[in-house]
Motif scaffolding. Sequence first.
Motif, PDB file in Angstrom:
ATOM      1  N   LEU A   1      19.176  15.445   6.713  1.00 33.93           N
ATOM      2  CA  LEU A   1      19.271  14.317   5.842  1.00 33.93           C
ATOM      3  C   LEU A   1      18.198  13.967   4.886  1.00 33.93           C
ATOM      4  O   LEU A   1      18.388  13.922   3.722  1.00 33.93           O
ATOM      5  N   TYR A   2      16.892  14.062   5.528  1.00 33.08           N
ATOM      6  CA  TYR A   2      15.696  13.584   4.934  1.00 33.08           C
ATOM      7  C   TYR A   2      14.428  14.403   5.482  1.00 33.08           C
ATOM      8  O   TYR A   2      14.396  14.707   6.640  1.00 33.08           O
ATOM      9  N   VAL A   3      13.464  15.009   4.727  1.00 33.56           N
ATOM     10  CA  VAL A   3      12.459  15.344   5.130  1.00 33.56           C
ATOM     11  C   VAL A   3      11.101  14.560   4.796  1.00 33.56           C
ATOM     12  O   VAL A   3      11.088  14.238   3.627  1.00 33.56           O
TER      13      VAL A   3
ATOM     14  N   GLY B   1       0.897  -1.324   0.042  1.00 30.55           N
ATOM     15  CA  GLY B   1       0.103   0.039  -0.047  1.00 30.55           C
ATOM     16  C   GLY B   1       0.632   1.227  -0.067  1.00 30.55           C
ATOM     17  O   GLY B   1       0.391   2.520  -0.125  1.00 30.55           O
ATOM     18  N   ARG B   2       2.026   1.154   0.092  1.00 31.86           N
ATOM     19  CA  ARG B   2       2.846   2.233   0.270  1.00 31.86           C
ATOM     20  C   ARG B   2       3.063   3.122  -1.111  1.00 31.86           C
ATOM     21  O   ARG B   2       3.414   2.403  -2.013  1.00 31.86           O
ATOM     22  N   ARG B   3       2.878   4.185  -1.327  1.00 31.22           N
ATOM     23  CA  ARG B   3       2.871   5.126  -2.448  1.00 31.22           C
ATOM     24  C   ARG B   3       3.486   6.396  -1.901  1.00 31.22           C
ATOM     25  O   ARG B   3       2.717   6.824  -0.737  1.00 31.22           O
ATOM     26  N   SER B   4       4.090   7.349  -2.681  1.00 33.34           N
ATOM     27  CA  SER B   4       4.454   8.585  -2.320  1.00 33.34           C
ATOM     28  C   SER B   4       3.260   9.332  -2.028  1.00 33.34           C
ATOM     29  O   SER B   4       2.303   9.443  -3.464  1.00 33.34           O
ATOM     30  N   ILE B   5       2.779  10.031  -1.159  1.00 35.85           N
ATOM     31  CA  ILE B   5       1.393  10.853  -1.287  1.00 35.85           C
ATOM     32  C   ILE B   5       1.948  12.184  -0.996  1.00 35.85           C
ATOM     33  O   ILE B   5       2.726  12.611  -0.081  1.00 35.85           O
ATOM     34  N   ARG B   6       1.418  13.052  -1.997  1.00 38.07           N
ATOM     35  CA  ARG B   6       1.546  14.513  -1.957  1.00 38.07           C
ATOM     36  C   ARG B   6       0.401  15.474  -1.990  1.00 38.07           C
ATOM     37  O   ARG B   6       0.657  16.464  -2.110  1.00 38.07           O
ATOM     38  N   SER B   7      -0.589  14.953  -1.573  1.00 37.30           N
ATOM     39  CA  SER B   7      -1.952  15.753  -1.206  1.00 37.30           C
ATOM     40  C   SER B   7      -2.429  15.125  -0.168  1.00 37.30           C
ATOM     41  O   SER B   7      -2.956  14.029   0.006  1.00 37.30           O
TER      42      SER B   7
ATOM     43  N   GLY C   1      10.076  24.818  -2.426  1.00 36.10           N
ATOM     44  CA  GLY C   1       8.824  25.306  -2.757  1.00 36.10           C
ATOM     45  C   GLY C   1       7.861  24.086  -3.088  1.00 36.10           C
ATOM     46  O   GLY C   1       6.810  24.282  -3.937  1.00 36.10           O
ATOM     47  N   GLN C   2       8.138  22.826  -2.680  1.00 32.15           N
ATOM     48  CA  GLN C   2       7.508  21.717  -2.943  1.00 32.15           C
ATOM     49  C   GLN C   2       6.411  21.949  -1.993  1.00 32.15           C
ATOM     50  O   GLN C   2       6.247  21.886  -0.634  1.00 32.15           O
ATOM     51  N   VAL C   3       5.164  22.288  -2.498  1.00 32.73           N
ATOM     52  CA  VAL C   3       4.004  22.560  -1.493  1.00 32.73           C
ATOM     53  C   VAL C   3       3.398  21.390  -0.858  1.00 32.73           C
ATOM     54  O   VAL C   3       2.748  21.908   0.117  1.00 32.73           O
ATOM     55  N   TRP C   4       3.552  20.506  -1.218  1.00 37.43           N
ATOM     56  CA  TRP C   4       3.125  19.182  -0.518  1.00 37.43           C
ATOM     57  C   TRP C   4       3.751  19.274   1.078  1.00 37.43           C
ATOM     58  O   TRP C   4       3.100  18.704   1.818  1.00 37.43           O
ATOM     59  N   VAL C   5       4.914  19.707   1.066  1.00 36.98           N
ATOM     60  CA  VAL C   5       5.676  19.945   2.423  1.00 36.98           C
ATOM     61  C   VAL C   5       4.773  20.699   3.291  1.00 36.98           C
ATOM     62  O   VAL C   5       4.423  20.318   4.494  1.00 36.98           O
TER      63      VAL C   5
ATOM     64  N   VAL D   1       5.870  11.142   2.003  1.00 42.24           N
ATOM     65  CA  VAL D   1       6.636  11.214   0.927  1.00 42.24           C
ATOM     66  C   VAL D   1       7.928  11.426   1.245  1.00 42.24           C
ATOM     67  O   VAL D   1       8.032  12.528   2.210  1.00 42.24           O
ATOM     68  N   PRO D   2       8.965  10.898   0.799  1.00 45.28           N
ATOM     69  CA  PRO D   2      10.337  11.022   1.335  1.00 45.28           C
ATOM     70  C   PRO D   2      10.818  12.335   0.569  1.00 45.28           C
ATOM     71  O   PRO D   2      10.930  12.274  -0.889  1.00 45.28           O
ATOM     72  N   ILE D   3      11.383  13.344   1.076  1.00 46.63           N
ATOM     73  CA  ILE D   3      11.987  14.467   0.352  1.00 46.63           C
ATOM     74  C   ILE D   3      13.370  14.608   0.387  1.00 46.63           C
ATOM     75  O   ILE D   3      13.913  14.836   1.655  1.00 46.63           O
ATOM     76  N   GLY D   4      14.197  14.533  -0.661  1.00 48.83           N
ATOM     77  CA  GLY D   4      15.620  14.628  -0.546  1.00 48.83           C
ATOM     78  C   GLY D   4      15.953  16.094  -1.014  1.00 48.83           C
ATOM     79  O   GLY D   4      17.224  16.381  -0.998  1.00 48.83           O
ATOM     80  N   ALA D   5      15.004  16.638  -1.898  1.00 51.23           N
ATOM     81  CA  ALA D   5      15.556  17.945  -2.622  1.00 51.23           C
ATOM     82  C   ALA D   5      15.165  19.062  -1.659  1.00 51.23           C
ATOM     83  O   ALA D   5      14.124  19.553  -1.443  1.00 51.23           O
ATOM     84  N   PHE D   6      16.266  19.689  -0.860  1.00 47.42           N
ATOM     85  CA  PHE D   6      15.876  20.733   0.055  1.00 47.42           C
ATOM     86  C   PHE D   6      17.361  21.429   0.029  1.00 47.42           C
ATOM     87  O   PHE D   6      18.511  20.994  -0.257  1.00 47.42           O
TER      88      PHE D   6
HETATM   89  C1  LIG Z   1      16.249   9.635  -1.938  1.00 53.82           C
HETATM   90  C2  LIG Z   1      14.741  10.130  -2.391  1.00 53.82           C
HETATM   91  C3  LIG Z   1      14.480  11.461  -2.679  1.00 53.82           C
HETATM   92  C4  LIG Z   1      13.335  11.917  -3.207  1.00 53.82           C
HETATM   93  N1  LIG Z   1      12.994  13.166  -3.108  1.00 53.82           N
HETATM   94  C5  LIG Z   1      11.918  13.766  -3.328  1.00 53.82           C
HETATM   95  C6  LIG Z   1      11.658  14.955  -3.321  1.00 53.82           C
HETATM   96  O1  LIG Z   1      12.386  15.932  -3.232  1.00 53.82           O
HETATM   97  N2  LIG Z   1      10.236  15.193  -3.655  1.00 53.82           N
HETATM   98  C7  LIG Z   1       9.406  14.191  -3.926  1.00 53.82           C
HETATM   99  O2  LIG Z   1       8.149  14.930  -4.131  1.00 53.82           O
HETATM  100  N3  LIG Z   1       9.626  13.038  -4.099  1.00 53.82           N
HETATM  101  C8  LIG Z   1      11.019  12.736  -3.732  1.00 53.82           C
HETATM  102  N4  LIG Z   1      10.916  11.142  -3.625  1.00 53.82           N
HETATM  103  C9  LIG Z   1      10.061  10.414  -3.951  1.00 53.82           C
HETATM  104  C10 LIG Z   1      10.268   9.656  -5.319  1.00 53.82           C
HETATM  105  O3  LIG Z   1       9.953  10.679  -6.376  1.00 53.82           O
HETATM  106  C11 LIG Z   1       9.083   8.705  -5.224  1.00 53.82           C
HETATM  107  O4  LIG Z   1       9.759   7.491  -4.278  1.00 53.82           O
HETATM  108  C12 LIG Z   1       9.283   7.914  -6.779  1.00 53.82           C
HETATM  109  O5  LIG Z   1       8.636   8.773  -7.747  1.00 53.82           O
HETATM  110  C13 LIG Z   1       8.523   6.393  -6.656  1.00 53.82           C
HETATM  111  O6  LIG Z   1       7.311   6.453  -6.410  1.00 53.82           O
HETATM  112  P1  LIG Z   1       6.506   5.919  -5.137  1.00 53.82           P
HETATM  113  O7  LIG Z   1       7.286   6.595  -3.746  1.00 53.82           O
HETATM  114  O8  LIG Z   1       4.965   6.241  -4.907  1.00 53.82           O
HETATM  115  O9  LIG Z   1       6.815   4.344  -5.334  1.00 53.82           O
HETATM  116  C14 LIG Z   1      12.075  10.840  -3.216  1.00 53.82           C
HETATM  117  C15 LIG Z   1      12.639   9.453  -3.370  1.00 53.82           C
HETATM  118  C16 LIG Z   1      13.886   8.948  -2.781  1.00 53.82           C
HETATM  119  C17 LIG Z   1      14.103   7.826  -2.630  1.00 53.82           C
END
Ligand SMILES: Cc1cc2nc3c(=O)[nH]c(=O)nc-3n(C[C@H](O)[C@H](O)[C@H](O)COP(=O)(O)O)c2cc1C
Length: 218
Positions: free
Chosen positions: A208-210, A43-49, A127-131, A182-187
């Motif tokens: 390291l990670y948001v 069920g894990r998916r990156s959620i941005r909303s 500026g990633q608004v989902w944060v 959602v894992p955020i690495g871009a900051f």
């Molecule tokens: C190291 C790392 C950094 C990431 N940085 C961002 C980010 O800055 N912003 C974002 O929206 N998603 C970020 N993601 C999420 C990825 O975009 C996402 O995991 C990928 O598109 C696959 O989708 P899923 O997580 O739903 O399986 C990051 C993921 C990883 C592993």
Amino acid sequence: MKKYPIILAVLLFAACPGDNVAEEYKLPEPLQTNRSIEECLAGRRSIRSFTSDTLTTGQIATLLWAAQGITDTARGLRTAPSAGATYPLEAYLVTHQGIFLYHPAAHKITLIKKGDKRVELTVACLGQVWVGSAPVSIVLCAVPERTSRRYGERAMRYIWLEAGHAAQNILLEAVALDLGGVPIGAFSDDAVSKLLDLDKAEDKTIPLYVLPVGIPKR
Ligand SMILES: Cc1cc2nc3c(=O)[nH]c(=O)nc-3n(C[C@H](O)[C@H](O)[C@H](O)COP(=O)(O)O)c2cc1C
């Protein structure tokens, strides 16, 4: 006439939600869900909303416990593995009330900065608004010295790997709690460090990670 001060006080409190924040909160025991690990992985998916709902103290306590909670009190071992059990990670919590630091041994959070800093965190995350739309973000940071004093140059590799372990714990626990993240690495390292007052931390600490987490908007 007498009721005006009360109305004013209510309005002021509503306008400044961060003003009524304690210096520390003892957290409740982590919640027990009935989701299997396979269900959470699937069920894990990156959620941005996210909906505008805040999280309960129980949900926040469970997410922080999943990140770095103590699971072996005798030896101080945690949910996530750590190279040589050096435990370089620190979990910061950003909510509408302020910024807090998680203390695994006491399972409590202490106030670092009062007030809603989620917009500043969004800006720091380029500026990633989902944060900013998430009710909470957990910011994983590290004190590299704890690991480098034992492992030297190899330490940074271990620290990044460890952040991945803790982050995945948070994301899977979020699914178990019917939340999403959602894992955020871009900051900007500098902007996140400044926001979390990392220069005032006891030891040199780096972000390291948001991980913004909330109730997914379906
Ligand atoms: C190291 C790392 C950094 C990431 N940085 C961002 C980010 O800055 N912003 C974002 O929206 N998603 C970020 N993601 C999420 C990825 O975009 C996402 O995991 C990928 O598109 C696959 O989708 P899923 O997580 O739903 O399986 C990051 C993921 C990883 C592993």
